[in-house]
Design an enzyme around this catalytic site. Sequence first.
Site, mmCIF file in Angstrom:
data_model
loop_
_atom_site.group_PDB
_atom_site.id
_atom_site.type_symbol
_atom_site.label_atom_id
_atom_site.label_comp_id
_atom_site.label_asym_id
_atom_site.label_seq_id
_atom_site.Cartn_x
_atom_site.Cartn_y
_atom_site.Cartn_z
ATOM 1 N N LYS A 32 2.652 9.576 8.552
ATOM 2 C CA LYS A 32 1.650 9.418 9.531
ATOM 3 C C LYS A 32 2.132 9.984 10.985
ATOM 4 C CE LYS A 32 -1.104 5.734 7.607
ATOM 5 N NZ LYS A 32 -0.791 4.888 6.460
ATOM 6 N N PHE B 162 0.703 -1.205 0.112
ATOM 7 C CA PHE B 162 -0.079 -0.142 0.030
ATOM 8 C C PHE B 162 1.068 1.243 0.080
ATOM 9 C CE2 PHE B 162 -2.340 3.391 1.848
ATOM 10 C CZ PHE B 162 -3.675 3.451 1.023
ATOM 11 N N ASP C 48 9.147 2.728 2.017
ATOM 12 C CA ASP C 48 7.909 3.443 2.444
ATOM 13 C C ASP C 48 7.846 3.094 4.013
ATOM 14 O OD1 ASP C 48 5.368 4.110 2.937
ATOM 15 O OD2 ASP C 48 4.417 3.530 1.188
#
Length: 392
Positions: A244, A128, A215
């Site tokens: 995040k 993702f 990532d």
Amino acid sequence: MTSHIMPTYGRLAVTFERGEGAWLWDDQGKRYLDALSGIAVCNLGHAHPAVHEALCGQSRKLVHTSNIYRIALQEQLANRLIEKSGMDNVFFSNSGAEANEAAIKLARKYGHGLGIEKPAIIVMEKSFHGRTLATLSATGNPKVQQGFGPLVEGFIRVPYNDIGAVEQAISGNRNVVAVLVEPIQGEGGVNIPAADYLNQLRGLCDQHQLLLMLDEIQTGIGRTGKFLAYQHNGILPDVCTVAKALGNGVPIGACLARGKAAEVLTAGAHGSTFGGNPLACSAALAVLATLDADDLMAAATSKGAAIWAGFSGQLQGNPHIVDIRHKGMMIGIELDTACTGLVGQALDAGLLINVTYEKNIRLLPPLVMDEPQIQLLVGTLSSLILAFTATL
Ligand SMILES: *Cc1c(COP(=O)(O)O)cnc(C)c1O
């Protein structure tokens, strides 16, 4: 009540009003234990005083100027990130997808610099990377891509945790310029690769002059027990993206680059109006200072181990538990059957959890969760799982 929000999310029927540490209260005054942290965002817990002070103080002085001027807080934050990561420089964005967009653009421009007209990036199944067109094209989940074709080209997909597949994709393909991979797949179900997977990828990338692009949007900022998950492997990537938890809820992301990758994005090559503005940077600086001052990386390791041991004990011998995985405070409990119903049951019981790929309970508790809260999490969720599996 009719809602004028586009129905892009299947939302649970609860509205939170305030929080403190790992606790949240809804608008009816009911208290919940948060074992999800807004999906790996509020690593310091809710309403952390250091973030609160930073935001209040900074908003009194200056919220935004522009990236056409120097921004002292952005320079300070870049320095802190460089010190903590071993990378060389930083581009600031407002989200994870945007940080990955910067990485993808960087990889393509790096390729063009090598005379490669159609640069390709190797990406993984079940990955993702975000919801923008390029990042959803990189994402290894057909549901995320469904209806949005034509996809952005230039991605080659291989299975996760399979070095041979990467080797095969590279061999005979001179267009490959980079490998983009999560150190642990979060949305994909808390998939933890072999301990030397990143080291092997590093070796392959060195051998073929490819950029290793990690990532770390979900795994970074202390989540797995190191500031960045690659620090477990003693390697450095060429590009690393974070977002995040960087602002503990204030939107900010970053694309970090090193060595030759740090020289690719030159003046005019990329930009962002908001990226790295004074308010967001003040929050991120408070987050980094608190992580170190409160030793939250070490806390993630010990608390994650306690949570894993708790579930392992409670669920021992249950034939419907396929696996209990964790690295620091990134915890996955895989069942042999779909268990999405547990999310609503946990909510009723005052506990916030998540299920990915239907069978994987995913826990991303705030790193500040204390011992009684850990006991409550393990006790409450184990009971729900045992009651559920008893009906199968
Ligand atoms: C959440 C996430 C993203 C996307 O971040 P947004 O801020 O939602 O754009 C990208 N990669 C990973 C690994 C993520 O967990």
